[in-house]
Design an enzyme around this catalytic site. Structure first.
Site, PDB file in Angstrom:
ATOM      1  N   ASP A   1       0.825  -1.211   0.000  1.00  0.00           N
ATOM      2  CA  ASP A   1       0.000   0.000   0.000  1.00  0.00           C
ATOM      3  C   ASP A   1       0.861   1.263   0.000  1.00  0.00           C
ATOM      4  O   ASP A   1       1.998   1.257   0.471  1.00  0.00           O
ATOM      5  CB  ASP A   1      -0.887   0.047   1.248  1.00  0.00           C
ATOM      6  CG  ASP A   1      -2.019  -0.960   1.212  1.00  0.00           C
ATOM      7  OD1 ASP A   1      -2.094  -1.744   0.245  1.00  0.00           O
ATOM      8  OD2 ASP A   1      -2.831  -0.956   2.155  1.00  0.00           O
TER       9      ASP A   1
ATOM     10  N   HIS B   1      -6.013   3.253  -4.441  1.00  0.00           N
ATOM     11  CA  HIS B   1      -5.920   3.491  -2.993  1.00  0.00           C
ATOM     12  C   HIS B   1      -6.305   4.937  -2.678  1.00  0.00           C
ATOM     13  O   HIS B   1      -5.788   5.521  -1.734  1.00  0.00           O
ATOM     14  CB  HIS B   1      -4.497   3.179  -2.540  1.00  0.00           C
ATOM     15  CG  HIS B   1      -4.345   2.843  -1.081  1.00  0.00           C
ATOM     16  ND1 HIS B   1      -5.178   1.972  -0.410  1.00  0.00           N
ATOM     17  CD2 HIS B   1      -3.428   3.265  -0.157  1.00  0.00           C
ATOM     18  CE1 HIS B   1      -4.780   1.866   0.851  1.00  0.00           C
ATOM     19  NE2 HIS B   1      -3.733   2.644   1.032  1.00  0.00           N
TER      20      HIS B   1
ATOM     21  N   HIS C   1      -4.970   9.479  -0.419  1.00  0.00           N
ATOM     22  CA  HIS C   1      -4.887   8.629   0.777  1.00  0.00           C
ATOM     23  C   HIS C   1      -5.901   9.071   1.836  1.00  0.00           C
ATOM     24  O   HIS C   1      -5.591   9.228   3.018  1.00  0.00           O
ATOM     25  CB  HIS C   1      -3.465   8.643   1.365  1.00  0.00           C
ATOM     26  CG  HIS C   1      -3.169   7.443   2.215  1.00  0.00           C
ATOM     27  ND1 HIS C   1      -3.145   7.492   3.592  1.00  0.00           N
ATOM     28  CD2 HIS C   1      -2.889   6.150   1.885  1.00  0.00           C
ATOM     29  CE1 HIS C   1      -2.842   6.300   4.070  1.00  0.00           C
ATOM     30  NE2 HIS C   1      -2.693   5.461   3.058  1.00  0.00           N
TER      31      HIS C   1
ATOM     32  N   HIS D   1       3.954  -2.174   3.056  1.00  0.00           N
ATOM     33  CA  HIS D   1       3.848  -0.810   2.526  1.00  0.00           C
ATOM     34  C   HIS D   1       5.132  -0.413   1.804  1.00  0.00           C
ATOM     35  O   HIS D   1       6.219  -0.540   2.383  1.00  0.00           O
ATOM     36  CB  HIS D   1       3.580   0.197   3.649  1.00  0.00           C
ATOM     37  CG  HIS D   1       2.278  -0.032   4.357  1.00  0.00           C
ATOM     38  ND1 HIS D   1       2.116  -1.019   5.293  1.00  0.00           N
ATOM     39  CD2 HIS D   1       1.079   0.602   4.242  1.00  0.00           C
ATOM     40  CE1 HIS D   1       0.856  -0.990   5.742  1.00  0.00           C
ATOM     41  NE2 HIS D   1       0.218  -0.022   5.122  1.00  0.00           N
TER      42      HIS D   1
END
Length: 206
Positions: free
Chosen positions: A34, A85, A89, A173
């Protein structure tokens, strides 16, 4: 454990979400990353995945793709899957449904994927309802917590060892915040999973 493996009651709130992909005849896990893509971390992750011959899935922040479109192309070129995503964010609980959907749509113009994961794994039930006809909601079965400054790389690996199971969708991540832990923990976690007989697959893109 409430963070590393989301409880059943939370999973039931989003029944349309993909939390785990069980395989009967093979042991398979799904590595996901991510918050990228960024030049400081994403190419390194791609090289590690190449070294082990495995594929993963990258959930990308649209603003990062805007600034580094070549990294999206590199993820595609190397055969990984990828998803949305949000553009900035956004945490769904902190914004209106209308703003959230607008942010997802803005990112979609750059990323062009039917896979979506909410930042922090959090969103409003209404938001999930609004996107379900356009995106596949991909959640997770195991969060490595590589982003936590309270954990060491060894503790991050231990989270993978403790909670990985057949079908786990595992979150790492490719971000600056996670880098100190992720760069140490990721290869160790991959090697441990391979030793346990797991295969790696990307989340299928519709």
């Amino acid at each position: 454990m409430l963070i590393e493996r989301p409880p059943l009651i939370y999973r039931l709130l989003f029944p349309e979400g993909l939390w785990r992909i069980k395989r009967r005849r093979r042991k398979v896990v799904y590595l996901t990353f991510d918050d990228g893509p960024i030049p400081e971390q994403t190419p390194w992750v791609l090289d590690v995945l190449d070294r082990y011959g495995i594929k993963a899935t990258f959930f990308m922040v649209g603003d990062n793709v805007r600034r580094h479109p070549e990294l999206l192309e590199e993820v595609r070129r190397r055969g990984h899957s990828y998803g949305n995503h949000t553009m900035h964010h956004l945490q769904g609980m902190k914004v209106t449904a209308r703003r959230y959907i607008r942010d997802i749509t803005e990112a979609d113009a750059l990323i062009d994927s039917a896979l979506f994961r909410p930042p922090h794994g959090i969103m409003r039930w209404k938001q999930a309802r609004m996107i379900k006809d356009h995106y596949n909601l991909v959640m997770y079965d195991l969060v490595s917590r590589d982003y936590s400054r309270k954990l060491s790389p060894e503790q991050v690996v231990d989270n993978v060892r403790r909670y990985a199971r057949n079908g786990s969708i595992i979150v790492f991540h490719d971000s600056q915040k996670a880098a100190p832990n992720m760069r140490v923990a990721l290869p160790q976690a991959i090697e441990w999973l391979l030793l346990q007989g797991y295969e790696f697959e990307p989340i299928p893109m519709p």
